[in-house]
Design a protein around this motif. Structure first.
Motif, PDB file in Angstrom:
ATOM      1  N   VAL A   1      -1.416  -2.201  -7.530  1.00 45.92           N
ATOM      2  CA  VAL A   1      -2.349  -1.126  -7.196  1.00 45.92           C
ATOM      3  C   VAL A   1      -2.615  -1.059  -5.695  1.00 45.92           C
ATOM      4  N   MET A   2      -2.608  -2.198  -5.012  1.00 48.82           N
ATOM      5  CA  MET A   2      -2.835  -2.182  -3.572  1.00 48.82           C
ATOM      6  C   MET A   2      -1.750  -1.408  -2.848  1.00 48.82           C
ATOM      7  N   SER A   3      -0.520  -1.518  -3.312  1.00 48.89           N
ATOM      8  CA  SER A   3       0.567  -0.752  -2.684  1.00 48.89           C
ATOM      9  C   SER A   3       0.412   0.740  -2.960  1.00 48.89           C
ATOM     10  N   PHE A   4      -0.162   1.073  -4.122  1.00 49.46           N
ATOM     11  CA  PHE A   4      -0.435   2.486  -4.408  1.00 49.46           C
ATOM     12  C   PHE A   4      -1.477   3.024  -3.426  1.00 49.46           C
ATOM     13  N   GLN A   5      -2.519   2.221  -3.213  1.00 51.79           N
ATOM     14  CA  GLN A   5      -3.571   2.620  -2.289  1.00 51.79           C
ATOM     15  C   GLN A   5      -3.026   2.766  -0.866  1.00 51.79           C
ATOM     16  N   ASP A   6      -2.186   1.819  -0.475  1.00 51.07           N
ATOM     17  CA  ASP A   6      -1.633   1.844   0.881  1.00 51.07           C
ATOM     18  C   ASP A   6      -0.717   3.041   1.109  1.00 51.07           C
ATOM     19  N   ALA A   7      -0.145   3.594   0.036  1.00 53.57           N
ATOM     20  CA  ALA A   7       0.772   4.729   0.169  1.00 53.57           C
ATOM     21  C   ALA A   7       0.059   6.015   0.553  1.00 53.57           C
ATOM     22  N   GLY A   8      -1.242   6.062   0.361  1.00 52.57           N
ATOM     23  CA  GLY A   8      -2.012   7.244   0.753  1.00 52.57           C
ATOM     24  C   GLY A   8      -1.519   8.511   0.089  1.00 52.57           C
TER      25      GLY A   8
END
Length: 263
Positions: free
Chosen positions: A68-75
């Motif tokens: 999920v953190m990578s999803f958030q970082d993808a903006g």
């Protein structure tokens, strides 16, 4: 050969073992792991020496789902990221489902989100008595991926699938077994031993027949009766006329255990 960074790969005596290996991130599935799962699935599908496959995880978690953190970082690019991740993951799902080798999932801990989806996609699913299962997708405002909308209703029925997907109900290993999601629940310290023994049995078995079983079951809910009967007829004829089939018939006549590794 690909050097895996998010997976551990072992192959010996006809058995491939794939271990999800991001323990510091709860074995969550990021873009790299999805890509490597696809490559591993292709390898299992193409290597005729692989006659059984085990998937498990390192640490206390099987897989916490998507990273999920990578999803958030993808903006604003998160939709593109998710389409890329699922392109790889779903390619892996399809190849694991259609390869001849039986897929054994050894669920060593919590399986959430895409981890839940992966866990129930096996041909045979063993779970530690400490394992827990939850869909979790709607907790981040997402819908399921990883093949669970195909497999879960077929395993537990529509009503229970709806409950799991809409409410994120957490199931214990025993509940998951009772609901029909699992093959067997074993103690945590015996999980890998049980999975390896089952994989050994599959690897020593008739690989062509295993592939036909997988194919027939995958198509059974979408075919008409007559179509499925024709596929059954063609499948059994192909199996029995193969070298493995001939060995099975000969062993039956001679009242001995067949050696399917000959075929």
């Amino acid at each position: 050969m690909h050097e895996y960074k998010t997976l551990l790969w072992e192959q010996a005596d006809g058995i491939a073992t794939i271990t999800l290996n991001r323990p510091d991130a709860a074995n969550s599935l990021n873009l790299e792991m999805a890509h490597e799962l696809m490559l591993a699935a292709m390898r299992c599908d193409e290597d005729k020496d692989i006659r059984a496959v085990i998937i498990t995880g390192t640490g206390k978690m099987f897989c916490a789902g998507g990273d999920v953190m990578s999803f958030q970082d993808a903006g604003d690019n998160v939709a593109i990221l998710l389409k890329e991740i699922t392109a790889y993951l779903h390619s892996a799902n399809a190849r694991f489902a259609r390869m001849s080798a039986p897929l054994i999932i050894a669920v060593n801990g919590t399986a959430a989100g895409a981890g839940f989806s992966l866990a129930i996609s096996g041909d045979l699913v063993l779970a530690s008595d400490k394992a827990k299962f939850t869909m979790a997708y709607t907790g981040i405002g997402a819908s399921p991926d990883g093949s669970s909308t195909h497999f879960l209703p077929r395993l537990v029925g529509l009503r229970r699938a709806q409950e799991l997907m809409f409410t994120n109900r957490v199931l214990s290993a025993d509940e998951a077994l009772e609901w029909g999601m699992l093959t067997k629940v074993v103690s945590a310290d015996e999980l890998l031993t049980e999975a390896q023994a089952l994989a050994r049995k599959m690897a020593d078995g008739p690989s062509l027949a295993h592939g036909e079983i997988k194919s027939l079951l995958l198509s059974s809910s979408s075919n008409t009766l007559e179509t499925q009967l024709e596929l059954e007829s063609r499948g059994i004829a192909k199996c029995v006329s193969s070298e493995q089939g001939k060995e099975g018939l000969k062993a039956f006549k001679e009242k001995r255990k067949p050696d399917f590794n000959r075929g």
